[in-house]
Design a protein around this motif. Structure first.
Motif, short mmCIF file in Angstrom:
data_model
loop_
_atom_site.label_atom_id
_atom_site.label_comp_id
_atom_site.label_asym_id
_atom_site.label_seq_id
_atom_site.Cartn_x
_atom_site.Cartn_y
_atom_site.Cartn_z
N LEU A 1 1.86 4.16 112.32
CA LEU A 1 2.26 2.89 111.72
C LEU A 1 1.27 2.54 110.61
CD1 LEU A 1 2.92 0.79 114.96
CD2 LEU A 1 4.58 2.08 113.63
N GLU A 2 1.80 2.18 109.47
CA GLU A 2 0.98 1.67 108.37
C GLU A 2 1.62 0.38 107.88
OE1 GLU A 2 0.37 4.57 105.31
OE2 GLU A 2 -1.46 5.30 106.28
N TYR A 3 0.81 -0.65 107.75
CA TYR A 3 1.35 -1.92 107.29
C TYR A 3 0.29 -2.72 106.56
CZ TYR A 3 -0.81 -3.68 111.63
OH TYR A 3 -1.68 -3.99 112.64
N HIS A 4 0.76 -3.69 105.81
CA HIS A 4 -0.12 -4.65 105.15
C HIS A 4 0.05 -6.00 105.85
CE1 HIS A 4 0.04 -1.66 101.85
NE2 HIS A 4 -1.18 -2.08 101.62
N TYR A 5 -1.06 -6.53 106.32
CA TYR A 5 -1.03 -7.83 106.98
C TYR A 5 -1.71 -8.85 106.08
CZ TYR A 5 -1.37 -11.50 110.42
OH TYR A 5 -1.23 -12.70 111.07
N ALA A 6 -0.99 -9.93 105.78
CA ALA A 6 -1.54 -11.00 104.95
C ALA A 6 -1.97 -12.15 105.86
CB ALA A 6 -0.51 -11.49 103.94
N ALA B 1 3.41 -8.20 105.49
CA ALA B 1 4.05 -8.12 104.17
C ALA B 1 4.96 -6.90 104.09
CB ALA B 1 3.00 -8.06 103.07
N ASP B 2 4.58 -5.82 104.76
CA ASP B 2 5.43 -4.64 104.81
C ASP B 2 5.06 -3.80 106.03
OD1 ASP B 2 3.15 -3.12 104.21
OD2 ASP B 2 3.63 -2.96 102.09
N LEU B 3 5.89 -2.82 106.32
CA LEU B 3 5.68 -1.96 107.49
C LEU B 3 6.32 -0.61 107.24
CD1 LEU B 3 4.96 -1.43 110.52
CD2 LEU B 3 7.23 -2.35 111.07
N ASN B 4 5.57 0.45 107.56
CA ASN B 4 6.09 1.81 107.50
C ASN B 4 5.78 2.49 108.83
OD1 ASN B 4 6.93 2.44 104.50
ND2 ASN B 4 5.04 1.25 104.40
N ALA B 5 6.81 2.99 109.50
CA ALA B 5 6.65 3.66 110.79
C ALA B 5 7.20 5.08 110.68
CB ALA B 5 7.40 2.90 111.88
N THR B 6 6.44 6.04 111.18
CA THR B 6 6.84 7.45 111.09
C THR B 6 6.72 8.10 112.46
OG1 THR B 6 6.00 7.56 108.83
CG2 THR B 6 6.43 9.65 109.94
N ASP B 7 7.76 8.83 112.87
CA ASP B 7 7.77 9.58 114.12
C ASP B 7 7.46 11.03 113.81
OD1 ASP B 7 8.19 10.79 116.52
OD2 ASP B 7 10.28 10.17 116.75
N SER C 1 11.36 8.21 109.38
CA SER C 1 10.51 7.09 109.00
C SER C 1 11.37 5.88 108.65
CB SER C 1 9.61 7.45 107.81
OG SER C 1 10.38 7.71 106.67
N THR C 2 10.79 4.72 108.81
CA THR C 2 11.44 3.48 108.40
C THR C 2 10.41 2.65 107.65
OG1 THR C 2 10.82 2.37 110.47
CG2 THR C 2 12.98 3.44 110.40
N SER C 3 10.88 1.82 106.74
CA SER C 3 9.98 0.94 106.01
C SER C 3 10.71 -0.35 105.70
CB SER C 3 9.48 1.60 104.72
OG SER C 3 10.56 1.83 103.83
N ALA C 4 9.96 -1.41 105.55
CA ALA C 4 10.55 -2.71 105.24
C ALA C 4 9.55 -3.55 104.48
CB ALA C 4 10.97 -3.43 106.52
N ASN C 5 10.05 -4.36 103.56
CA ASN C 5 9.23 -5.29 102.80
C ASN C 5 9.75 -6.70 103.03
OD1 ASN C 5 7.39 -3.58 101.05
ND2 ASN C 5 9.38 -2.69 100.56
N VAL C 6 8.83 -7.65 103.13
CA VAL C 6 9.25 -9.02 103.37
C VAL C 6 9.98 -9.55 102.13
CG1 VAL C 6 7.10 -10.11 102.59
CG2 VAL C 6 8.55 -11.26 104.27
#
Length: 289
Positions: free
Chosen positions: A253-258, A264-270, A278-283
């Motif tokens: 899991l890699e993400y930016h926490y404000a 603020a965003d999230l990237n998850a990789t199996d 992988s999935t990713s999302a931006n606020v």
């Protein structure tokens, strides 16, 4: 005498001492543990653009408008914030008055909308307090049917980690609950770049029980631009490995926490089995009550 000159004269009389870099209560702008005329002075200096406050001090000064009974602020320090701190100092501002900064914004009613790389939108809403095996936790419900149960733990006896955000349980869209024993430390405050922590966890999920380990590292501080705006964020990297019945799972899991805002965003990789997914999302949008 002009209004600006009068304000400057008042600032000289207040003679505020330096701001301390610590976790502070709302209104306690200089972080000395009390709300007094020195805090009014610091807020006034910030409103007049005469001083650059630390992020903690700036959020401590941002007390207007009232967003909910237990949270307030609009990201700007101006005369309305100065007056509210002054009223609180004089005993004219009633309770409830939040005792601390909402570093992890789990106020019931807070909402975030995330958009993934396929253009799908996911709404995340803080529903309120729930019981997780006798422990209180805030339920964050997703429009996909999943729920996550989080808790902010204060640890005043531990000066190196006075605040921790923990994940206690996840419930998938089919209603299957996975309880993390002990809870997973998602983020530790202060989030100093280079800081790393590890943990072991057992995850009962229906008839299955998984056991594993995780490692989390604060990679650094970055400015992130999303459809919801630009954020000064902390980049976090977590690696989770678990096994059950000979089946291995390896998630990254890699993400930016404000701080004071959320993810603020999230990237998850199996990385475990078969092709890489992988999935990713931006606020995309945020709403506070």
């Amino acid at each position: 005498m002009s209004v600006r000159a009068a304000l400057l004269a008042l600032l000289v009389l207040l003679l505020p001492t330096g701001c301390q870099a610590a976790q502070m209560a709302y209104g306690d702008v200089n972080g000395d543990g009390s709300l007094d005329i020195k805090d009014v002075g610091w807020a006034l200096r910030a409103a007049l653009k005469l001083v650059d406050l630390s992020p903690e001090a700036y959020h401590a000064a941002d007390v207007a408008p009232l967003r909910s009974p237990y949270s307030f602020g609009d990201g700007t320090v101006d005369v309305s914030d100065v007056m509210r701190i002054l009223r609180r100092m004089l005993g004219l501002e009633p309770d409830p008055w939040p005792a601390r900064l909402t570093y992890f914004p789990l106020d019931p009613g807070n909402m975030w909308i995330y958009t993934d790389t396929q253009g799908n939108s996911v709404l995340a809403t803080v529903e309120g307090l729930a019981d997780v095996d006798g422990q209180p936790a805030y339920e964050v419900r997703l429009s996909t049917g999943e729920s996550y149960y989080l808790r902010q733990d204060e640890q005043p006896q531990d000066p190196e980690t006075p605040l921790v955000l923990r994940l206690l349980r996840r419930v998938d869209s089919n209603g299957v609950a996975s309880t993390y024993i002990p809870p997973i430390d998602l983020l530790r405050y202060p989030a100093t770049p280079g800081r790393t922590w590890e943990g072991q966890v057992t995850i009962p999920a229906g008839v299955f029980t998984m056991s594993g380990t995780y490692t989390t590292t604060i990679v650094g501080e970055e400015t992130v631009t999303t459809p919801a705006g630009q954020f000064d964020a902390i980049k976090v990297h977590t690696s989770l490995s678990a096994t059950a019945f000979g089946i291995s799972i390896h998630l990254v899991l890699e993400y930016h926490y404000a701080p004071w805002f959320g993810w603020a965003d999230l990237n998850a990789t199996d990385l475990a089995n078969g092709p890489l997914t992988s999935t990713s999302a931006n606020v995309h949008q945020v709403a506070y009550p």
